[in-house]
Design a protein around this motif. Sequence first.
Motif, PDB file in Angstrom:
ATOM      1  N   ALA B  33       0.792  -1.266  -0.046  1.00  0.00           N
ATOM      2  CA  ALA B  33      -0.147  -0.151  -0.139  1.00  0.00           C
ATOM      3  C   ALA B  33       0.778   1.287  -0.116  1.00  0.00           C
ATOM      4  O   ALA B  33       0.561   2.211  -0.269  1.00  0.00           O
ATOM      5  CB  ALA B  33      -0.948  -0.091   0.948  1.00  0.00           C
ATOM      6  N   ILE B  96      -1.371 -12.237   0.962  1.00  0.00           N
ATOM      7  CA  ILE B  96      -2.632 -12.630   1.322  1.00  0.00           C
ATOM      8  C   ILE B  96      -3.447 -11.443   1.628  1.00  0.00           C
ATOM      9  O   ILE B  96      -3.040 -10.617   2.433  1.00  0.00           O
ATOM     10  CB  ILE B  96      -2.597 -13.669   2.448  1.00  0.00           C
ATOM     11  CG1 ILE B  96      -3.801 -14.405   2.894  1.00  0.00           C
ATOM     12  CG2 ILE B  96      -1.837 -13.221   3.665  1.00  0.00           C
ATOM     13  CD1 ILE B  96      -3.828 -15.524   3.566  1.00  0.00           C
ATOM     14  N   PRO B  97      -4.433 -11.047   1.191  1.00  0.00           N
ATOM     15  CA  PRO B  97      -5.173 -11.838  -0.200  1.00  0.00           C
ATOM     16  C   PRO B  97      -4.300 -11.646  -1.278  1.00  0.00           C
ATOM     17  O   PRO B  97      -3.465 -10.831  -1.355  1.00  0.00           O
ATOM     18  CB  PRO B  97      -6.468 -10.967  -0.215  1.00  0.00           C
ATOM     19  CG  PRO B  97      -6.624 -10.254   1.283  1.00  0.00           C
ATOM     20  CD  PRO B  97      -5.527  -9.919   1.568  1.00  0.00           C
ATOM     21  N   TYR B  99      -5.033 -10.559  -4.178  1.00  0.00           N
ATOM     22  CA  TYR B  99      -5.256  -9.333  -5.036  1.00  0.00           C
ATOM     23  C   TYR B  99      -4.956  -8.052  -3.970  1.00  0.00           C
ATOM     24  O   TYR B  99      -5.010  -8.339  -2.620  1.00  0.00           O
ATOM     25  CB  TYR B  99      -6.544  -9.227  -5.096  1.00  0.00           C
ATOM     26  CG  TYR B  99      -7.630  -9.592  -4.358  1.00  0.00           C
ATOM     27  CD1 TYR B  99      -7.989  -8.728  -3.507  1.00  0.00           C
ATOM     28  CD2 TYR B  99      -8.272 -10.949  -4.278  1.00  0.00           C
ATOM     29  CE1 TYR B  99      -9.186  -9.067  -2.639  1.00  0.00           C
ATOM     30  CE2 TYR B  99      -9.085 -11.339  -3.411  1.00  0.00           C
ATOM     31  CZ  TYR B  99      -9.736 -10.437  -2.487  1.00  0.00           C
ATOM     32  OH  TYR B  99     -10.249 -10.893  -1.477  1.00  0.00           O
ATOM     33  N   LEU B 102      -5.639  -3.732   1.205  1.00  0.00           N
ATOM     34  CA  LEU B 102      -4.957  -3.643   2.648  1.00  0.00           C
ATOM     35  C   LEU B 102      -5.782  -3.920   3.528  1.00  0.00           C
ATOM     36  O   LEU B 102      -5.098  -4.528   4.783  1.00  0.00           O
ATOM     37  CB  LEU B 102      -4.835  -2.143   2.415  1.00  0.00           C
ATOM     38  CG  LEU B 102      -4.143  -1.187   3.789  1.00  0.00           C
ATOM     39  CD1 LEU B 102      -2.902  -1.973   4.052  1.00  0.00           C
ATOM     40  CD2 LEU B 102      -3.955   0.225   3.701  1.00  0.00           C
ATOM     41  N   ALA B 103      -7.324  -3.620   3.854  1.00  0.00           N
ATOM     42  CA  ALA B 103      -7.940  -4.149   4.915  1.00  0.00           C
ATOM     43  C   ALA B 103      -7.778  -5.423   5.196  1.00  0.00           C
ATOM     44  O   ALA B 103      -7.802  -5.958   6.247  1.00  0.00           O
ATOM     45  CB  ALA B 103      -9.203  -3.608   4.554  1.00  0.00           C
ATOM     46  N   ARG B 106      -4.402  -6.420   6.697  1.00  0.00           N
ATOM     47  CA  ARG B 106      -4.332  -5.865   7.891  1.00  0.00           C
ATOM     48  C   ARG B 106      -5.086  -7.030   8.831  1.00  0.00           C
ATOM     49  O   ARG B 106      -4.570  -7.303  10.197  1.00  0.00           O
ATOM     50  CB  ARG B 106      -4.758  -4.628   8.130  1.00  0.00           C
ATOM     51  CG  ARG B 106      -3.949  -3.526   7.770  1.00  0.00           C
ATOM     52  CD  ARG B 106      -4.716  -2.086   7.727  1.00  0.00           C
ATOM     53  NE  ARG B 106      -5.246  -1.837   8.912  1.00  0.00           N
ATOM     54  CZ  ARG B 106      -4.694  -1.299  10.075  1.00  0.00           C
ATOM     55  NH1 ARG B 106      -3.615  -1.083  10.133  1.00  0.00           N
ATOM     56  NH2 ARG B 106      -5.595  -1.078  11.252  1.00  0.00           N
TER      57      ARG B 106
END
Lengths: 245, 262
Positions: B33, B96-97, B99, B102-103, B106
């Motif tokens: 990110a 992971i994930p 794609y 960011l959420a 985290r």
Amino acid sequence: MKRRIFLASSASAILTGCGPIANALNNNATVQKVLASAEGLNHALIGTRGLAREYRESDVDRNFRVNGFAPSDSRYVTLAASNFAGYRLLVDGAVDRRHAFPLGELRALPQQTQITRHDCVEGWSAIGKWSGVRLSDILDAVRPRNDARYVVFHCMDNDGMGNLYYESLDLHQARHPQALLAMRLNDAPLDAAHGAPVRLRVPTQLGYKSAKWVERIEVVGSFANIASGRGGYWEDQGYEWYAGI
Amino acid sequence: MIYRYAVLTRASHWLWVIAFAVLVSSGLQIFNASPNLDASDKSDPARRVLAIAAPVDGVGTTTIFGHRFVTTGWLGWTDDGMGSRGPHAFPGWITIPGYQDLAGGRRWHLFFAWAAALCWLVWLVSSAMKGNLRDMILRPSDLPKLWPMQAYYLKLRKEPPPHGTYNPLQKASYTAIGFVIAPLVVLTGLALSPGIDAIANPLTVLLGGRQFARLWHFVGMIALLGFFAIHTFQVATQGALNQMRAMITGWFRLGEHDGVGP
């Protein structure tokens, strides 16, 4: 030699198996619920304590980084063109004395200046000098009722798909001495990109809590009925409501 | 055969394996990110140590201490986890994930950080109570044995120095990983938190500031990966089946040199 081939092939089998397994787990609602349980632990243990570090003038970023886009609708553009003469910060909800503050009234209240770091959830950070009114002073003025638990910030920007930006704090976070309704950045009135005329500053949490372009502060008992019910625009997209970590 | 690893040790070991894999891959997701690392408090391009970027579509670059390398396909311009390539610092197959999320990254990261840390604490307390830690921690008296042990591995020496159930090199690496590097990775991660910073600002200052803490956190991950590489190499070359059986069932066949000395 055979053993090495066996070990190498089992290692590569494990690696290629990881992707699909991880994806399946990531898409599982129960797994997601378990993962999200860490938020409660972080909120309970870290919470909102202490004071964010305050810096010197020389630490300030003169070109404070901008994320997102200022509202471009005609209402905002008209307000901005008149230097926000027609702007009112409405504070209502579960309060005894709802009030709409014109900018002049906010400027006449005691002002706080803080030089604090803004930590974006993306990973970057920047330091700004912010001035404005303490949120707790505003709350004292409107007197939250006994059923009040959260303070919701309704903003003037939307994501282009009709979802307005909003954020929320609980009363404890909202009464933090550094929770600020900022009207100035680096000794100048906030510009449109940084949230003019009023933005929130919550230096003890990640940047998405510090909502820009705030026009209404609603004191509520619960935010479950606002938008998708998670207490904020980014929270509705899956980010944590408690953003202290 | 000796019963070397208690069930708690084995369970902790495998939980750490899972947690470590998740923490690295979700950590890289979080890194993506904002794919820069600065040796500073706030972000500062003048003190940038690492920058991964896609300066133009189709080209990925990695800049380390100002030296730029083209890393298309590996870093910068990579697999986007949805069947094509795009401007992603680390490729989707390692995050992971898979794609950009960011959420999601985290959530995985903060949950498994807790899991790994609590597991470490339970293991530490139980091992200390049972007295097992004594065999694993490097002592001053082990220091002169480190090189002879390495020389034995390099076949420069016929016999290893006399040692207990763990040889001095094993003790050194367990001590470094369990009591130095892993705790530092936890502390550098906590220093990134604005909430912790408000409670324990000296920690962030000690690490050189918030962005510097992010850099140390990344360096700590590289150190853990280095340990992981050496550790799996040693397991693979020093009786892989005996070692694996021991970490699964607890039973280990002692080598002729193990457990003969202090």
